[in-house]
Design a protein around this motif. Structure first.
Motif, PDB file in Angstrom:
ATOM      1  N   SER A  72       0.511  -1.162  -0.061  1.00 57.81           N
ATOM      2  CA  SER A  72      -0.138   0.043  -0.077  1.00 57.81           C
ATOM      3  C   SER A  72       1.000   1.161  -0.074  1.00 57.81           C
ATOM      4  CB  SER A  72      -1.169   0.131   1.189  1.00 57.81           C
ATOM      5  OG  SER A  72      -0.264  -0.402   2.404  1.00 57.81           O
ATOM      6  N   TYR A  73       0.317   2.310  -0.643  1.00 56.67           N
ATOM      7  CA  TYR A  73       1.099   3.472  -0.750  1.00 56.67           C
ATOM      8  C   TYR A  73       0.051   4.617  -0.575  1.00 56.67           C
ATOM      9  CZ  TYR A  73       4.829   1.010  -3.251  1.00 56.67           C
ATOM     10  OH  TYR A  73       5.802   0.040  -3.745  1.00 56.67           O
ATOM     11  N   ALA A  74       0.691   5.823  -0.247  1.00 59.95           N
ATOM     12  CA  ALA A  74      -0.139   6.897  -0.326  1.00 59.95           C
ATOM     13  C   ALA A  74       0.245   8.141  -1.366  1.00 59.95           C
ATOM     14  CB  ALA A  74      -0.171   7.701   1.053  1.00 59.95           C
ATOM     15  N   GLY A  75      -0.661   8.771  -1.863  1.00 60.57           N
ATOM     16  CA  GLY A  75      -0.439   9.780  -2.823  1.00 60.57           C
ATOM     17  C   GLY A  75      -0.405   9.308  -4.255  1.00 60.57           C
ATOM     18  N   CYS A  76      -0.257  10.405  -5.045  1.00 58.99           N
ATOM     19  CA  CYS A  76      -0.671  10.107  -6.534  1.00 58.99           C
ATOM     20  C   CYS A  76       0.563  10.043  -7.247  1.00 58.99           C
ATOM     21  CB  CYS A  76      -1.496  11.298  -7.371  1.00 58.99           C
ATOM     22  SG  CYS A  76      -0.609  12.860  -7.149  1.00 58.99           S
ATOM     23  N   ASN A  77       1.895  10.327  -6.871  1.00 62.20           N
ATOM     24  CA  ASN A  77       3.079  10.197  -7.284  1.00 62.20           C
ATOM     25  C   ASN A  77       3.375   8.923  -7.947  1.00 62.20           C
ATOM     26  OD1 ASN A  77       3.671  12.802  -7.235  1.00 62.20           O
ATOM     27  ND2 ASN A  77       4.990  12.658  -5.592  1.00 62.20           N
ATOM     28  N   PHE A  78       4.107   8.580  -9.256  1.00 62.18           N
ATOM     29  CA  PHE A  78       4.395   7.327  -9.722  1.00 62.18           C
ATOM     30  C   PHE A  78       3.248   6.217  -9.657  1.00 62.18           C
ATOM     31  CE2 PHE A  78       7.776   9.439  -7.430  1.00 62.18           C
ATOM     32  CZ  PHE A  78       8.643   9.867  -8.454  1.00 62.18           C
ATOM     33  N   LEU A  79       2.009   6.830  -9.994  1.00 58.28           N
ATOM     34  CA  LEU A  79       1.073   5.999 -10.076  1.00 58.28           C
ATOM     35  C   LEU A  79       1.287   4.786 -11.123  1.00 58.28           C
ATOM     36  CD1 LEU A  79      -2.127   5.330  -9.135  1.00 58.28           C
ATOM     37  CD2 LEU A  79      -2.676   6.525 -11.229  1.00 58.28           C
ATOM     38  N   ARG A  80       1.711   5.153 -12.138  1.00 50.41           N
ATOM     39  CA  ARG A  80       2.158   4.359 -13.543  1.00 50.41           C
ATOM     40  C   ARG A  80       2.970   3.478 -13.116  1.00 50.41           C
ATOM     41  NH1 ARG A  80       4.387   6.984 -18.817  1.00 50.41           N
ATOM     42  NH2 ARG A  80       5.641   8.002 -17.108  1.00 50.41           N
ATOM     43  N   GLN A  81       4.007   3.427 -12.496  1.00 47.25           N
ATOM     44  CA  GLN A  81       5.230   2.711 -12.078  1.00 47.25           C
ATOM     45  C   GLN A  81       4.514   1.500 -11.401  1.00 47.25           C
ATOM     46  OE1 GLN A  81       8.444   4.259 -10.170  1.00 47.25           O
ATOM     47  NE2 GLN A  81       9.073   5.723 -11.765  1.00 47.25           N
ATOM     48  N   ARG A  82       3.760   1.933 -10.367  1.00 47.10           N
ATOM     49  CA  ARG A  82       3.141   0.893  -9.311  1.00 47.10           C
ATOM     50  C   ARG A  82       2.108   0.048 -10.119  1.00 47.10           C
ATOM     51  NH1 ARG A  82       2.455   5.909  -4.892  1.00 47.10           N
ATOM     52  NH2 ARG A  82       4.603   5.876  -4.334  1.00 47.10           N
ATOM     53  N   LEU A  83       1.177   0.759 -10.909  1.00 46.19           N
ATOM     54  CA  LEU A  83       0.368  -0.262 -11.574  1.00 46.19           C
ATOM     55  C   LEU A  83       1.154  -1.332 -12.542  1.00 46.19           C
ATOM     56  CD1 LEU A  83      -2.353   2.256 -12.614  1.00 46.19           C
ATOM     57  CD2 LEU A  83      -2.533   0.469 -11.115  1.00 46.19           C
ATOM     58  N   VAL A  84       2.295  -0.730 -13.328  1.00 47.78           N
ATOM     59  CA  VAL A  84       2.891  -1.622 -14.182  1.00 47.78           C
ATOM     60  C   VAL A  84       3.464  -2.857 -13.474  1.00 47.78           C
ATOM     61  CG1 VAL A  84       4.884  -1.803 -15.625  1.00 47.78           C
ATOM     62  CG2 VAL A  84       3.184  -0.007 -15.952  1.00 47.78           C
ATOM     63  N   LEU A  85       4.330  -2.271 -12.299  1.00 46.35           N
ATOM     64  CA  LEU A  85       5.050  -3.398 -11.502  1.00 46.35           C
ATOM     65  C   LEU A  85       4.191  -4.320 -10.705  1.00 46.35           C
ATOM     66  CD1 LEU A  85       8.034  -0.965 -10.225  1.00 46.35           C
ATOM     67  CD2 LEU A  85       8.157  -2.895 -11.948  1.00 46.35           C
TER      68      LEU A  85
ATOM     69  N   LEU B 295      21.324   9.273 -13.028  1.00 42.78           N
ATOM     70  CA  LEU B 295      20.149   8.829 -12.785  1.00 42.78           C
ATOM     71  C   LEU B 295      18.991   9.912 -12.650  1.00 42.78           C
ATOM     72  CD1 LEU B 295      20.512   5.843 -10.544  1.00 42.78           C
ATOM     73  CD2 LEU B 295      20.521   5.583 -12.926  1.00 42.78           C
ATOM     74  N   SER B 296      17.969   9.846 -13.322  1.00 41.11           N
ATOM     75  CA  SER B 296      16.742  10.825 -13.338  1.00 41.11           C
ATOM     76  C   SER B 296      15.979  10.601 -12.075  1.00 41.11           C
ATOM     77  CB  SER B 296      16.003  10.804 -14.584  1.00 41.11           C
ATOM     78  OG  SER B 296      15.137   9.573 -14.352  1.00 41.11           O
ATOM     79  N   PRO B 297      15.400  11.402 -11.502  1.00 40.25           N
ATOM     80  CA  PRO B 297      14.635  11.384 -10.201  1.00 40.25           C
ATOM     81  C   PRO B 297      13.579  10.217 -10.536  1.00 40.25           C
ATOM     82  CG  PRO B 297      14.800  13.655 -10.730  1.00 40.25           C
ATOM     83  CD  PRO B 297      15.411  12.943 -11.957  1.00 40.25           C
ATOM     84  N   TYR B 298      12.918  10.239 -11.618  1.00 44.51           N
ATOM     85  CA  TYR B 298      11.798   9.117 -11.882  1.00 44.51           C
ATOM     86  C   TYR B 298      12.711   7.835 -11.799  1.00 44.51           C
ATOM     87  CZ  TYR B 298       8.376   6.728 -14.498  1.00 44.51           C
ATOM     88  OH  TYR B 298       7.358   5.841 -15.133  1.00 44.51           O
ATOM     89  N   THR B 299      13.724   7.787 -12.239  1.00 38.66           N
ATOM     90  CA  THR B 299      14.404   6.294 -12.337  1.00 38.66           C
ATOM     91  C   THR B 299      14.962   5.946 -10.972  1.00 38.66           C
ATOM     92  OG1 THR B 299      15.593   6.992 -14.351  1.00 38.66           O
ATOM     93  CG2 THR B 299      16.499   5.117 -13.293  1.00 38.66           C
ATOM     94  N   ILE B 300      15.225   6.902 -10.222  1.00 36.82           N
ATOM     95  CA  ILE B 300      15.680   6.633  -8.583  1.00 36.82           C
ATOM     96  C   ILE B 300      14.615   6.077  -7.847  1.00 36.82           C
ATOM     97  CG2 ILE B 300      16.240   7.584  -6.378  1.00 36.82           C
ATOM     98  CD1 ILE B 300      18.081   9.680  -8.229  1.00 36.82           C
ATOM     99  N   GLU B 301      13.044   6.503  -8.066  1.00 37.70           N
ATOM    100  CA  GLU B 301      11.941   6.366  -7.476  1.00 37.70           C
ATOM    101  C   GLU B 301      11.731   4.628  -8.048  1.00 37.70           C
ATOM    102  OE1 GLU B 301       9.550   6.353  -4.893  1.00 37.70           O
ATOM    103  OE2 GLU B 301      10.722   7.966  -5.106  1.00 37.70           O
ATOM    104  N   PHE B 302      12.035   4.585  -9.420  1.00 43.29           N
ATOM    105  CA  PHE B 302      11.742   3.306  -9.932  1.00 43.29           C
ATOM    106  C   PHE B 302      12.468   2.040  -9.415  1.00 43.29           C
ATOM    107  CE2 PHE B 302      11.837   0.303 -13.389  1.00 43.29           C
ATOM    108  CZ  PHE B 302      10.597   0.181 -13.619  1.00 43.29           C
ATOM    109  N   LEU B 303      13.800   2.365  -8.784  1.00 44.41           N
ATOM    110  CA  LEU B 303      14.817   1.460  -8.328  1.00 44.41           C
ATOM    111  C   LEU B 303      14.057   1.027  -7.125  1.00 44.41           C
ATOM    112  CD1 LEU B 303      18.036   2.938  -9.233  1.00 44.41           C
ATOM    113  CD2 LEU B 303      17.453   0.685  -9.685  1.00 44.41           C
ATOM    114  N   ARG B 304      13.552   2.206  -6.062  1.00 48.29           N
ATOM    115  CA  ARG B 304      12.739   1.871  -4.926  1.00 48.29           C
ATOM    116  C   ARG B 304      11.836   0.777  -5.067  1.00 48.29           C
ATOM    117  NH1 ARG B 304      13.401   8.042  -3.805  1.00 48.29           N
ATOM    118  NH2 ARG B 304      15.492   7.969  -2.805  1.00 48.29           N
ATOM    119  N   HIS B 305      10.955   1.127  -6.097  1.00 45.10           N
ATOM    120  CA  HIS B 305       9.607   0.344  -6.460  1.00 45.10           C
ATOM    121  C   HIS B 305       9.933  -1.190  -7.003  1.00 45.10           C
ATOM    122  CE1 HIS B 305       7.274   3.953  -6.748  1.00 45.10           C
ATOM    123  NE2 HIS B 305       6.776   3.455  -5.922  1.00 45.10           N
TER     124      HIS B 305
END
Length: 373
Positions: A9-22, A320-330
């Motif tokens: 579970s997550y909170a907030g709308c950021n990186f919604l796409r990454q989360r759905l794909v993964l 690494l772009s900020p988007y990629t850094i968050e992607f690594l966490r996901h």
């Protein structure tokens, strides 16, 4: 899978796409709450809702529950099904927003995906269809996803705010991905590009090409920029122009840059000469950042490395772009995978800015949806 399928579970709308794909690839249930809960216009935006509908179309048996205000989302992924589909994308984001998600999912469908997407093909926010065609498709081929059926075809172009563009994306399915060792970008050998004009004078394209060449010709003789003037039905509903440039190296690395004019009725008018020069400078900046994958496709490369066979994959990336850094966490949350990250200073590489060498052992992902013939 049942034992591992505990929900995240997550909170907030950021990186919604990454989360759905993964979540779809890992088969884990996803709960997202507090989506823009405190804003005047709470809940999911129209482009996010459209992306969720798209995920629903390409999967079979997904359970999606959204509360009345749209501030919380429950998603239980089904099987990736694929097949022939079409989808009308929300014009507030370009088709690239949806296509990036599909590029991650398409190789793992049950049936080869063939989808027509309608909407905005080129805007200032998301990677355009041209850039994804030039950079993401060669990247997929490196991981063994190739064949005649892998293509992105632009039938009609559409600029914001009204869109009206249409593309066809087709991708074959693969049971497993091959690991890659992609650590030497090589020297730039040629630059290609497209200058497109939609519902404006075709002369604009030539002006963009000349101004871009005035900068790039100082470095390289082999430059060819196509002009693409869309007429009539194929030119969408709004006027605009823009440019997409790609630099290709001797080792097959492709780096890209792009710019589009401001949407009709928004912001100051842009001169084609300025746009051409700025686009050329952006390409030079991307070449300086370097790496074997350009900044648009960093997350796609990392995902394909993660899903590879249980063997070592290495890729050299620029910063690494900020988007990629968050992607690594996901990736760590969904697949329990960690990358070894080594920084390479410009002195070691003799080129451009700082690079990072990303190394991981794939999780041995196997496409269980693919029909065994």
């Amino acid at each position: 899978m049942a034992g591992e399928a505990q929900s995240l579970s997550y909170a907030g709308c950021n990186f919604l796409r990454q989360r759905l794909v993964l979540a779809t690839l890992s088969g884990r249930t996803l709960k997202i709450r507090k989506i823009r809960a405190k804003e005047e216009d709470p809940g999911l935006c129209d482009f996010e809702a459209s992306f969720i509908r798209l995920i629903d179309k390409v999967t079979n048996g997904s359970r999606i529950e959204i509360n009345q205000t749209g501030t919380s989302l429950y998603y239980q992924p089904g099987l990736l099904y694929g097949g022939s589909l079409d989808h009308d994308c929300s014009p507030s984001r370009s088709i690239g927003y949806y296509l990036e998600g599909l590029l991650c999912l398409a190789p793992f469908m049950k049936h080869p995906l063939k989808i027509v997407l309608r909407g905005v093909t080129n805007d200032q926010v998301d990677p355009s269809v041209d850039v994804l065609k030039a950079t993401a498709l060669p990247l997929l081929k490196k991981f063994g996803i190739d064949g005649e059926s892998l293509e992105i075809k632009i039938n009609r172009r559409g600029m914001p705010p009204k869109g009206g563009g249409e593309i066809l994306f087709a991708c074959p399915v693969r049971k497993v991905l091959q690991p890659v060792q992609f650590t030497d970008p090589g020297k730039i050998k040629r630059i290609r590009g497209t200058a497109y004009t939609i519902r404006v004078s075709p002369q604009m394209a030539n002006r963009m090409v000349e101004s871009a060449r005035s900068i790039l010709n100082k470095f390289l003789p082999d430059i060819y920029i196509y002009t693409d003037h869309m007429k009539g039905v194929s030119s969408g509903k709004s006027p605009g122009f823009g440019m997409c440039l790609t630099a290709e190296t001797i080792n097959g690395t492709i780096l890209s840059a792009e710019l589009a004019s401001n949407p009709q009725g928004q912001g100051a008018a842009v001169l084609p000469e300025e746009l051409g020069q700025n686009c050329a400078k952006l390409l030079l900046e991307e070449i300086y950042r370097g790496g074997c994958v350009d900044s648009t496709n960093q997350s796609l490369a990392l995902l394909l490395m993660t899903l590879g066979q249980q063997d070592v994959s290495k890729v050299l990336l620029g910063p690494l772009s900020p988007y990629t850094i968050e992607f690594l966490r996901h990736l760590r949350s969904f697949f329990q995978i960690m990358f070894k990250i080594e920084t390479k200073t410009p002195e070691e590489e003799h080129t451009g800015g700082e690079k990072v060498l990303m190394t991981c052992v794939g999780v041995g992902f196997s496409n269980l949806n693919k029909t065994i013939r």
